[in-house]
Design a protein around this motif. Structure first.
Motif, PDB file in Angstrom:
ATOM      1  N   UNK A  13     -13.552 -34.569 -16.307  1.00 46.08           N
ATOM      2  CA  UNK A  13     -14.922 -34.995 -16.048  1.00 46.08           C
ATOM      3  C   UNK A  13     -15.681 -35.233 -17.360  1.00 46.08           C
ATOM      4  N   UNK A  14     -15.451 -34.357 -18.327  1.00 42.66           N
ATOM      5  CA  UNK A  14     -16.106 -34.518 -19.628  1.00 42.66           C
ATOM      6  C   UNK A  14     -15.595 -35.776 -20.321  1.00 42.66           C
ATOM      7  N   UNK A  15     -14.288 -35.986 -20.301  1.00 43.16           N
ATOM      8  CA  UNK A  15     -13.724 -37.193 -20.916  1.00 43.16           C
ATOM      9  C   UNK A  15     -14.314 -38.440 -20.280  1.00 43.16           C
ATOM     10  N   UNK A  16     -14.417 -38.425 -18.958  1.00 43.99           N
ATOM     11  CA  UNK A  16     -14.983 -39.576 -18.262  1.00 43.99           C
ATOM     12  C   UNK A  16     -16.432 -39.814 -18.636  1.00 43.99           C
ATOM     13  N   UNK A  25     -22.016 -48.889 -25.088  1.00 42.29           N
ATOM     14  CA  UNK A  25     -22.434 -49.525 -26.337  1.00 42.29           C
ATOM     15  C   UNK A  25     -21.571 -50.763 -26.590  1.00 42.29           C
ATOM     16  N   UNK A  26     -22.178 -51.867 -27.019  1.00 43.11           N
ATOM     17  CA  UNK A  26     -21.408 -53.105 -27.203  1.00 43.11           C
ATOM     18  C   UNK A  26     -20.401 -53.044 -28.342  1.00 43.11           C
ATOM     19  N   UNK A  27     -20.567 -52.086 -29.259  1.00 45.78           N
ATOM     20  CA  UNK A  27     -19.698 -52.039 -30.440  1.00 45.78           C
ATOM     21  C   UNK A  27     -18.689 -50.893 -30.396  1.00 45.78           C
ATOM     22  N   UNK A  28     -18.555 -50.215 -29.253  1.00 45.21           N
ATOM     23  CA  UNK A  28     -17.641 -49.070 -29.163  1.00 45.21           C
ATOM     24  C   UNK A  28     -16.666 -49.256 -28.003  1.00 45.21           C
ATOM     25  N   UNK A  29     -15.394 -48.968 -28.254  1.00 49.83           N
ATOM     26  CA  UNK A  29     -14.362 -49.034 -27.222  1.00 49.83           C
ATOM     27  C   UNK A  29     -13.534 -47.751 -27.267  1.00 49.83           C
ATOM     28  N   UNK A  30     -13.349 -47.099 -26.125  1.00 51.54           N
ATOM     29  CA  UNK A  30     -12.476 -45.931 -26.030  1.00 51.54           C
ATOM     30  C   UNK A  30     -11.055 -46.436 -25.799  1.00 51.54           C
ATOM     31  N   UNK A  35      -5.796 -34.917 -23.065  1.00 50.25           N
ATOM     32  CA  UNK A  35      -6.185 -33.724 -22.318  1.00 50.25           C
ATOM     33  C   UNK A  35      -5.877 -32.431 -23.050  1.00 50.25           C
ATOM     34  N   UNK A  36      -5.150 -32.523 -24.173  1.00 46.74           N
ATOM     35  CA  UNK A  36      -4.888 -31.327 -24.969  1.00 46.74           C
ATOM     36  C   UNK A  36      -4.716 -31.732 -26.431  1.00 46.74           C
ATOM     37  N   UNK A  37      -4.644 -30.725 -27.306  1.00 49.09           N
ATOM     38  CA  UNK A  37      -4.611 -31.009 -28.727  1.00 49.09           C
ATOM     39  C   UNK A  37      -3.354 -31.733 -29.190  1.00 49.09           C
ATOM     40  N   UNK A  38      -2.207 -31.338 -28.642  1.00 52.93           N
ATOM     41  CA  UNK A  38      -0.955 -31.987 -29.041  1.00 52.93           C
ATOM     42  C   UNK A  38      -0.962 -33.458 -28.654  1.00 52.93           C
ATOM     43  N   UNK A  39      -1.460 -33.746 -27.458  1.00 56.07           N
ATOM     44  CA  UNK A  39      -1.561 -35.129 -27.004  1.00 56.07           C
ATOM     45  C   UNK A  39      -2.530 -35.919 -27.882  1.00 56.07           C
ATOM     46  N   UNK A  40      -3.605 -35.270 -28.304  1.00 50.89           N
ATOM     47  CA  UNK A  40      -4.587 -35.922 -29.162  1.00 50.89           C
ATOM     48  C   UNK A  40      -3.980 -36.321 -30.502  1.00 50.89           C
TER      49      UNK A  40
END
Length: 216
Positions: A13-16, A25-30, A35-40
């Motif tokens: 929910x927080x990620x969403x 924002x027009x200049x930002x894209x995710x 979901x965890x540090x290793x994946x990050x």
């Protein structure tokens, strides 16, 4: 130019919510979520986003470990990491700053500050907000032993710039306050970082509070 952002938080929910705020924002894209540090760490190394927005509390690897892996002193080509925290609980975010984070924001900071932090990181700067950073640094350094005396190579003018950075002033505000040009301020900040072995404005602020220079 579009700012490519990775969002890492163990709560979907927080990620969403962060994605919605940023992609409004027009200049930002995710470009990725984790979901965890290793994946990050894996996604960040693979995709090389412009900014990594990382929760300080995650499974497998916490935000400090993720920051150190992506932006630590031993990383040859560091990424820009902004740590998200809850001030009252996550005092160890200070460790994330020392691990190479370019800034941090509170989870309840609101959309404007969140976007500002991402843009500041992308520009190679760091968000040093009087309402966020200074409260945290004061809170943490109040518990540290007072050093025997700051031994540093800074000039009086550079110390003035350090104090201004520690108070959350922007480069433009420092220029106006000290009656010098914007380019001169940038030169002083770069010189301070080089002399002290620091990598960004957040570390300058932390150094100032550690050495009881910020309020002197």
């Amino acid at each position: 130019m579009t700012i490519r952002v990775l969002v890492a938080d163990d709560q979907a929910m927080v990620r969403g919510g962060l994605r919605l705020i940023l992609e409004d924002q027009p200049d930002i894209e995710v470009v990725a979520e984790a979901a965890d540090g290793a994946e990050a760490v894996e996604a960040a190394r693979r995709l090389r986003p412009d900014v990594c927005l990382v929760d300080v509390r995650m499974p497998k690897l916490d935000g400090i470990e993720v920051t150190r892996a992506l932006a630590g002193p031993g990383v040859p080509d560091p990424l820009r990491v902004v740590v998200v925290t809850t001030f009252d609980l996550d005092e160890y975010v200070y460790g994330a700053l020392r691990a190479g984070a370019t800034g941090f924001v509170l989870k309840d900071c609101g959309p404007t500050l969140l976007v500002e932090a991402v843009r500041a990181a992308h520009q190679g700067d760091a968000l040093v907000s009087p309402s966020v950073t200074l409260r945290l640094l004061r809170h943490l350094t109040a518990r540290m032993p007072v050093p025997g005396g700051a031994d540093h190579p800074l000039s009086n003018r550079e110390l003035e710039v350090v104090r201004a950075v520690a108070r959350g002033r922007t480069n433009q505000e420092i220029a106006a306050e000290l009656f010098i040009s914007l380019s001169t301020v940038k030169g002083h900040v770069a010189g301070i970082q080089a002399k002290l072995g620091l990598r960004n404005r957040v570390e300058i602020a932390a150094w100032a509070w550690e050495n009881r220079i910020a309020g002197s």
